[in-house]
Design a protein around this motif. Structure first.
Motif, PDB file in Angstrom:
ATOM      1  N   THR A  16       0.812  -1.214   0.000  1.00  0.00           N
ATOM      2  CA  THR A  16       0.000   0.000   0.000  1.00  0.00           C
ATOM      3  C   THR A  16       0.849   1.269   0.000  1.00  0.00           C
ATOM      4  O   THR A  16       0.335   2.348  -0.290  1.00  0.00           O
ATOM      5  N   HIS A  54       2.241  -3.189   3.744  1.00  0.00           N
ATOM      6  CA  HIS A  54       2.460  -1.786   3.408  1.00  0.00           C
ATOM      7  C   HIS A  54       3.760  -1.617   2.633  1.00  0.00           C
ATOM      8  O   HIS A  54       3.850  -0.811   1.710  1.00  0.00           O
ATOM      9  N   GLU A  99      -3.610  -4.282  13.108  1.00  0.00           N
ATOM     10  CA  GLU A  99      -3.669  -2.918  12.574  1.00  0.00           C
ATOM     11  C   GLU A  99      -3.158  -2.873  11.134  1.00  0.00           C
ATOM     12  O   GLU A  99      -3.727  -2.169  10.283  1.00  0.00           O
ATOM     13  N   LEU A 100      -2.089  -3.622  10.846  1.00  0.00           N
ATOM     14  CA  LEU A 100      -1.553  -3.667   9.479  1.00  0.00           C
ATOM     15  C   LEU A 100      -2.593  -4.217   8.514  1.00  0.00           C
ATOM     16  O   LEU A 100      -2.825  -3.645   7.435  1.00  0.00           O
ATOM     17  N   ASP A 126      -5.446  -1.664   8.096  1.00  0.00           N
ATOM     18  CA  ASP A 126      -5.017  -0.464   7.376  1.00  0.00           C
ATOM     19  C   ASP A 126      -4.856  -0.745   5.888  1.00  0.00           C
ATOM     20  O   ASP A 126      -5.300   0.051   5.042  1.00  0.00           O
ATOM     21  N   CYS A 127      -4.230  -1.875   5.534  1.00  0.00           N
ATOM     22  CA  CYS A 127      -4.044  -2.208   4.118  1.00  0.00           C
ATOM     23  C   CYS A 127      -5.391  -2.423   3.436  1.00  0.00           C
ATOM     24  O   CYS A 127      -5.602  -1.958   2.301  1.00  0.00           O
ATOM     25  N   GLU A 163      -8.368  -1.186   4.279  1.00  0.00           N
ATOM     26  CA  GLU A 163      -9.099   0.071   4.145  1.00  0.00           C
ATOM     27  C   GLU A 163      -8.453   0.995   3.126  1.00  0.00           C
ATOM     28  O   GLU A 163      -9.140   1.715   2.397  1.00  0.00           O
ATOM     29  N   ARG A 164      -7.128   0.970   3.049  1.00  0.00           N
ATOM     30  CA  ARG A 164      -6.436   1.840   2.102  1.00  0.00           C
ATOM     31  C   ARG A 164      -6.704   1.398   0.661  1.00  0.00           C
ATOM     32  O   ARG A 164      -6.910   2.231  -0.227  1.00  0.00           O
ATOM     33  N   GLN A 172     -10.246   2.441  -0.162  1.00  0.00           N
ATOM     34  CA  GLN A 172     -10.347   3.882  -0.371  1.00  0.00           C
ATOM     35  C   GLN A 172      -9.807   4.303  -1.726  1.00  0.00           C
ATOM     36  O   GLN A 172     -10.428   5.098  -2.440  1.00  0.00           O
ATOM     37  N   THR A 177     -10.348  -9.945  10.103  1.00  0.00           N
ATOM     38  CA  THR A 177     -10.314  -8.596   9.528  1.00  0.00           C
ATOM     39  C   THR A 177     -10.900  -8.539   8.117  1.00  0.00           C
ATOM     40  O   THR A 177     -10.717  -7.559   7.399  1.00  0.00           O
TER      41      THR A 177
END
Length: 298
Positions: A98, A123, A139-140, A143-144, A146-147, A150, A177
């Motif tokens: 990402t 990431h 969290e990783l 985050d990946c 959702e990114r 988006q 997740t």
């Protein structure tokens, strides 16, 4: 009496043993027996720190030689490979760091425009996730996911860990997740259902030999031989698939196969496979996982 030293070995508990010839029969869409996909790894690396594949001897950071060799893939190699995939009409399972959304967003956008699957790949490949504490790893993954949603419009359903590094909890965290499959396990030629705390997670076969990093960089194989390896693997699996449905992945990195002299040999190998498109299902890992859900409901 047997010695306690020779009791049952530690086991991962994710799936049991199953011989390839003793499983329920099924077919891929349109009755096909062999599913083939490109696992196309597009990666970004930190400058002056962290991990990375190496062309030459590792130097103290900043390691300009090896960093810029890898960066060639994002500036040149990826676009040459994209032209080849377009010319042959082949989809790609595109595994992305990402960090690329900030570094070179046009690269990912080009694969999204083709309708290719975007697969989570951490990431950055400058770090491993296997040593992360549970909450940091969670969290990783979030985050990946959702990114990618988006920036590319669709949340990824699959994951390949950078360097295929897992913690003992990675399959659990993937299922928790929102991921439906993992490419980390390379133990079979068919998808395998893995047990997790949140239910089933598909393991989709990902190649560790039909892979340019271990073969070309690790074993110093010439590209013409790697291309022949792809052809031979395909021809043999096409014969094997007459009796049961199988999956063949081809793992590629643009900073390796995007080099002009290697690209010519990759073109030859992919042309050979494309000539058999009526006999196979050329697809993506996500579609394979979806087909397994349809054939084997949870």
């Amino acid at each position: 009496m047997s010695s306690p030293r020779y009791n049952t070995l530690p086991h991962h508990g994710r799936f049991g043993y199953s011989a390839i010839h003793q499983r329920p029969d099924f077919r891929w869409p349109d009755g096909k027996r062999l599913a083939v996909y490109l696992g196309f790894n597009i990666e970004h690396f930190a400058f002056g720190e962290g991990l990375g594949a190496n062309l030459g001897p590792v130097s103290p950071h900043p390691d300009v030689l090896n960093y810029t060799w890898r960066e060639y893939g994002n500036r040149v190699g990826v676009w040459r490979c994209l032209e080849l995939f377009d010319a042959l009409g082949l989809p790609a399972g595109t595994l992305v760091n990402t960090a690329l959304y900030e570094h070179c967003p046009d690269v990912i956008a080009a694969f999204v425009a083709r309708g290719d699957e975007i697969i989570g790949h951490g990431h950055t490949n400058a770090e491993r996730q296997g040593s992360m504490p549970e909450e940091v790893e969670r969290e990783l993954l979030i985050d990946c996911r959702e990114r990618i949603l988006q920036h590319s419009g669709t949340a990824p359903t699959g994951w390949l860990s950078p360097w295929i590094a897992e913690s003992p909890l990675t399959p659990d965290l993937l299922a928790e997740t929102g991921y439906r499959y993992s490419l980390n396990w390379c133990h079979d030629d068919q998808p395998v259902a893995m047990h997790t705390r949140a239910g089933r997670l598909w393991s989709i076969p990902y190649p560790q030999e039909l892979n340019d990093i271990p073969m070309i960089m690790g074993r110093q194989m010439d590209m013409k031989d790697f291309a022949q390896m792809i052809v031979d693997n395909f021809d043999e699996m096409l014969v094997q698939s007459l009796g049961q449905s199988l999956v063949m992945g081809i793992a590629l990195h643009p900073y390796i196969v995007g080099q002009p002299y290697r690209l010519r040999h990759l073109r030859r190998a992919l042309q050979h496979i494309a000539a058999h498109r009526d006999d196979i299902w050329f697809t993506t890992p996500g579609r394979i996982a979806g087909a397994m859900d349809e054939r084997f409901p949870a």
